[in-house]
Motif scaffolding. Structure first.
Motif, PDB file in Angstrom:
ATOM      1  N   ASP A  17       1.192  -0.880   0.494  1.00 34.95           N
ATOM      2  CA  ASP A  17       0.283   0.180  -0.109  1.00 34.95           C
ATOM      3  C   ASP A  17       0.956   1.263   0.087  1.00 34.95           C
ATOM      4  O   ASP A  17       1.395   1.041   1.114  1.00 34.95           O
ATOM      5  CB  ASP A  17      -0.892   0.392   1.239  1.00 34.95           C
ATOM      6  CG  ASP A  17      -1.942   1.073   1.355  1.00 34.95           C
ATOM      7  OD1 ASP A  17      -2.075   2.260   0.409  1.00 34.95           O
ATOM      8  OD2 ASP A  17      -2.750   1.453   2.393  1.00 34.95           O
ATOM      9  N   GLY A  18       1.076   1.741  -0.735  1.00 33.97           N
ATOM     10  CA  GLY A  18       2.218   2.864  -1.452  1.00 33.97           C
ATOM     11  C   GLY A  18       0.988   4.047  -0.603  1.00 33.97           C
ATOM     12  O   GLY A  18       1.901   6.075  -0.965  1.00 33.97           O
ATOM     13  N   MET A  19       0.392   4.506  -0.461  1.00 34.95           N
ATOM     14  CA  MET A  19      -0.802   5.179   0.204  1.00 34.95           C
ATOM     15  C   MET A  19      -0.319   5.940   2.067  1.00 34.95           C
ATOM     16  O   MET A  19      -0.821   6.468   2.039  1.00 34.95           O
ATOM     17  CB  MET A  19      -2.221   5.424  -0.289  1.00 34.95           C
ATOM     18  CG  MET A  19      -2.672   5.238  -1.338  1.00 34.95           C
ATOM     19  SD  MET A  19      -1.938   6.499  -2.212  1.00 34.95           S
ATOM     20  CE  MET A  19      -3.476   8.154  -1.590  1.00 34.95           C
ATOM     21  N   GLN A  20       0.738   4.434   2.553  1.00 38.90           N
ATOM     22  CA  GLN A  20       1.146   4.736   3.797  1.00 38.90           C
ATOM     23  C   GLN A  20       1.629   5.822   4.067  1.00 38.90           C
ATOM     24  O   GLN A  20       2.451   6.240   2.860  1.00 38.90           O
ATOM     25  CB  GLN A  20       1.539   3.653   4.038  1.00 38.90           C
ATOM     26  CG  GLN A  20       0.527   2.395   4.404  1.00 38.90           C
ATOM     27  CD  GLN A  20       1.294   1.560   4.362  1.00 38.90           C
ATOM     28  OE1 GLN A  20       1.068   1.050   5.909  1.00 38.90           O
ATOM     29  NE2 GLN A  20       1.748   0.006   3.278  1.00 38.90           N
ATOM     30  N   PRO A  21       2.282   6.059   5.151  1.00 44.27           N
ATOM     31  CA  PRO A  21       3.125   6.711   5.329  1.00 44.27           C
ATOM     32  C   PRO A  21       4.288   6.525   4.759  1.00 44.27           C
ATOM     33  O   PRO A  21       4.978   5.704   4.694  1.00 44.27           O
ATOM     34  CB  PRO A  21       3.290   7.147   7.067  1.00 44.27           C
ATOM     35  CG  PRO A  21       1.733   6.863   7.396  1.00 44.27           C
ATOM     36  CD  PRO A  21       1.384   6.272   6.339  1.00 44.27           C
ATOM     37  N   ILE A  22       5.396   7.232   4.258  1.00 44.41           N
ATOM     38  CA  ILE A  22       7.116   6.949   3.962  1.00 44.41           C
ATOM     39  C   ILE A  22       7.205   6.440   4.423  1.00 44.41           C
ATOM     40  O   ILE A  22       7.796   4.665   3.892  1.00 44.41           O
ATOM     41  CB  ILE A  22       7.686   7.933   3.626  1.00 44.41           C
ATOM     42  CG1 ILE A  22       6.541   9.039   2.282  1.00 44.41           C
ATOM     43  CG2 ILE A  22       9.003   7.774   3.117  1.00 44.41           C
ATOM     44  CD1 ILE A  22       7.707  10.289   2.266  1.00 44.41           C
ATOM     45  N   GLU A  23       7.051   6.092   5.755  1.00 48.20           N
ATOM     46  CA  GLU A  23       7.857   5.404   6.782  1.00 48.20           C
ATOM     47  C   GLU A  23       8.005   3.757   6.491  1.00 48.20           C
ATOM     48  O   GLU A  23       8.036   2.626   6.941  1.00 48.20           O
ATOM     49  CB  GLU A  23       8.195   5.798   8.479  1.00 48.20           C
ATOM     50  CG  GLU A  23       9.385   4.962   8.527  1.00 48.20           C
ATOM     51  CD  GLU A  23      10.991   4.722   8.500  1.00 48.20           C
ATOM     52  OE1 GLU A  23      10.608   3.276   8.482  1.00 48.20           O
ATOM     53  OE2 GLU A  23      11.597   5.359   7.811  1.00 48.20           O
ATOM     54  N   ALA A  24       6.692   4.174   7.156  1.00 47.14           N
ATOM     55  CA  ALA A  24       5.411   2.054   6.918  1.00 47.14           C
ATOM     56  C   ALA A  24       5.396   2.376   5.579  1.00 47.14           C
ATOM     57  O   ALA A  24       5.830   0.438   5.550  1.00 47.14           O
ATOM     58  CB  ALA A  24       3.870   2.554   7.244  1.00 47.14           C
ATOM     59  N   VAL A  25       5.719   2.534   4.472  1.00 47.49           N
ATOM     60  CA  VAL A  25       5.899   1.701   3.227  1.00 47.49           C
ATOM     61  C   VAL A  25       7.877   1.086   2.813  1.00 47.49           C
ATOM     62  O   VAL A  25       7.628   0.052   2.931  1.00 47.49           O
ATOM     63  CB  VAL A  25       5.571   2.771   2.378  1.00 47.49           C
ATOM     64  CG1 VAL A  25       6.335   2.421   0.884  1.00 47.49           C
ATOM     65  CG2 VAL A  25       4.413   3.433   2.047  1.00 47.49           C
ATOM     66  N   ALA A  26       8.159   2.330   4.009  1.00 48.01           N
ATOM     67  CA  ALA A  26       9.640   1.527   4.055  1.00 48.01           C
ATOM     68  C   ALA A  26       9.778   0.544   4.574  1.00 48.01           C
ATOM     69  O   ALA A  26      10.639  -0.790   4.358  1.00 48.01           O
ATOM     70  CB  ALA A  26      10.906   2.000   4.488  1.00 48.01           C
TER      71      ALA A  26
END
Length: 193
Positions: free
Chosen positions: A175-184
């Motif tokens: 899910d690329g709509m998450q905050p940057i750190e969650a995507v990371a």
């Protein structure tokens, strides 16, 4: 570590690729950058590409694959690489599969950053408005109409690459709509890093 990041323009691929390059000491391979470098270096493939580009044509898959073949053989790519902007079509994905097989290499991951495309357009419009309000020039790719054209091209051509990798059991969707750190963190979990 060899991986492909997929997703439409504005999905955060560049942000995540930069983080992975730094964290793992691998290289990010952008086909556009590689083409320009091959042309500047005057390699045999670069000379072919230059003639086509100067005539205003699109560089063929054969030439792009040749440039990737040359680039992944360079010493800095030995630890691994992230493909950025490639493959753009199923034909390119098939050619990449053949190239990697011939080189005795395999992909470790194919990650798609899934995003709400309507929200992406809204994000770009907001960023352009904020840039204008600050009295700064709007980046060419932040122009909403240009962005919509890029998004349409992605949906027409590149979106077909996702099912190609899904059918081979190689695709992980994040899910690329998450905050940057969650995507990371989600990417790190896929990579076991």
């Amino acid at each position: 570590m060899r991986l492909i990041l997929l997703g439409p323009p504005g999905a955060g691929k560049g942000t995540q690729a930069a983080r992975l390059v730094q964290k793992h000491g691998i290289v990010q391979l952008s086909t556009g950058d590689m083409l320009r470098a091959a042309v500047a270096a005057g390699t045999p493939v670069g000379l072919k590409a230059r003639a086509i580009m100067e005539a205003g044509g699109l560089v063929s898959d054969e030439i792009v694959i040749g440039i990737i073949r040359d680039r992944i053989a360079e010493p800095d790519a030995a630890k691994g690489f992230i493909l950025d902007g490639f493959p753009r079509t199923v034909a390119q994905a098939e050619a990449l599969e053949t190239l990697l097989h011939e080189a005795g290499l395999k992909l470790d991951a194919v990650i798609e950053l899934k995003v709400d495309q309507g929200a992406l357009v809204g994000r770009i419009i907001k960023r352009a408005e904020e840039t204008r309000a600050a009295g700064q020039p709007v980046r060419k790719d932040d122009d909403p109409e240009i962005f919509k054209t890029r998004l349409a091209a992605y949906n027409r051509d590149t979106a077909a690459v996702t099912p190609f990798y899904a059918a081979r059991g190689q695709l992980t969707v994040i899910d690329g709509m998450q905050p940057i750190e969650a995507v990371a963190q989600a990417i790190d979990a896929v990579l076991g890093a």
